[in-house]
Design an enzyme around this catalytic site. Sequence first.
Site, PDB file in Angstrom:
ATOM      1  N   GLY A  89       0.840  -1.206   0.000  1.00 60.08           N
ATOM      2  CA  GLY A  89       0.000   0.000   0.000  1.00 60.08           C
ATOM      3  C   GLY A  89       0.867   1.244   0.000  1.00 60.08           C
ATOM      4  O   GLY A  89       2.097   1.153  -0.033  1.00 60.08           O
ATOM      5  N   GLN A  91       1.866   3.408   2.179  1.00 62.45           N
ATOM      6  CA  GLN A  91       2.886   3.592   3.231  1.00 62.45           C
ATOM      7  C   GLN A  91       3.354   2.221   3.712  1.00 62.45           C
ATOM      8  O   GLN A  91       3.560   2.012   4.903  1.00 62.45           O
ATOM      9  CB  GLN A  91       2.297   4.377   4.403  1.00 62.45           C
ATOM     10  N   SER A  92       3.537   1.288   2.790  1.00 60.14           N
ATOM     11  CA  SER A  92       3.815  -0.101   3.175  1.00 60.14           C
ATOM     12  C   SER A  92       5.082  -0.249   4.027  1.00 60.14           C
ATOM     13  O   SER A  92       6.184   0.081   3.587  1.00 60.14           O
ATOM     14  CB  SER A  92       3.947  -0.943   1.907  1.00 60.14           C
ATOM     15  N   ASN A  93       4.886  -0.777   5.243  1.00 61.66           N
ATOM     16  CA  ASN A  93       6.052  -1.118   6.076  1.00 61.66           C
ATOM     17  C   ASN A  93       6.797  -2.289   5.467  1.00 61.66           C
ATOM     18  O   ASN A  93       8.023  -2.333   5.476  1.00 61.66           O
ATOM     19  CB  ASN A  93       5.604  -1.543   7.480  1.00 61.66           C
ATOM     20  N   ALA A  95       7.094  -3.139   2.383  1.00 65.08           N
ATOM     21  CA  ALA A  95       7.900  -2.762   1.219  1.00 65.08           C
ATOM     22  C   ALA A  95       9.208  -2.114   1.664  1.00 65.08           C
ATOM     23  O   ALA A  95      10.286  -2.426   1.144  1.00 65.08           O
ATOM     24  CB  ALA A  95       7.105  -1.828   0.316  1.00 65.08           C
TER      25      ALA A  95
END
Length: 355
Positions: A89, A91-93, A95
């Site tokens: 998404g 603000q993907s943690n 990623a």
Amino acid sequence: MAAAPPGREIVMSLVEERLEAVGRVPLAVLPTPLQEAPRLAAHLGLAGLLVKRDDLTGLAMGGNKARKLEYDLAPTASGEFDVVLTVGGPQSNHAVLTAAAARRLGLEAKLVLGGPDVAHRKGNLLLGALYGAETRYLLDDDANDSLAAAMEAWACELRATGRRPFLVPLGGSTPNGALGYVRAMRELAAQLGPGKVQLVAAVGSCGTLAGLALGARLFLPAARVVGISVSREADPIAARAAELAAGSAALLGLPPQLGSADVEVHDAFRGEYGVATEAGREAILESARLEGLLLDPVYTGKAMAGFFGLARSGVLDPAVPVVFLHTGGLPILFSFDDDFDDAAPFTKVFPRSAR
Ligand SMILES: Cc1ncc(COP(=O)(O)O)c(C=O)c1O
């Protein structure tokens, strides 16, 4: 205390052996601390509350994904790959931890993210930029299928230019990745000792919950694992967690240890993915003020709000200690600065000379 039956001892020594035999690259700072939260416990009328600080795993400002990536990225140790791709998404943690892990392993990372348009690269988007993670951002499209298709297409482009991409699926939630949380339960069992405990954790793509549920069966059988969904309904989550846990059990040479009916998930505290809820905002402020503990609005704030709700409504047993798993996600806070503008008085005072 009565000795464990020999059958279980033999099974457990095989499980230990298999857990070590499955490929893993060390990435996280472990064990993470288990800290008392006495003021929050008193606030909620609980016998005891401990916070398992997986926000301190040490990769890209911490979080649960570090444990999963230790298993998910194991194949890259072969030297066959030169770039890691993953999806998430806005603000993907996951990623950004993947990008950090890739760098730690001497690899490059490329990210496919999707969601509403962003004006500034704040929070995890900033960290991704620091890691030099080239990012393709699917405007207004965070559907899992779209993200996965865009990642596959990018991998094809890269292969055509001689690059060697390694792909990690959404959230790193694979049977291998979930083993990171089977291992975490072994770690927690050593920290807690035997006895009843209620373990509460945020749930997104289910790998963490799958590992916790399977790990509890194996290492902490008196534990009740309680998942708090941040955005999805409970039933599909329980089914997916049981499916992942069966895959992880198979990697350990075991038959499935639990079905979806054995996975406890609560979805009353969820909200739109990536959007703060009022209950989550309150839980963030109470945790910060009572325990100096920072949480984020997308995952751990909602999980803490869920935990408060379950404690107050008596769904959790006040006599049994609770462990709240802090799964990290703190960089997200820095993209929610507007939501906390009024959290404490802020007075601008002009120096005398400027009046
Ligand atoms: C901070 C944080 N907590 C919890 C979760 C949920 O973990 P899982 O996707 O394994 O369910 C995530 C997933 O992205 C996360 O980033």
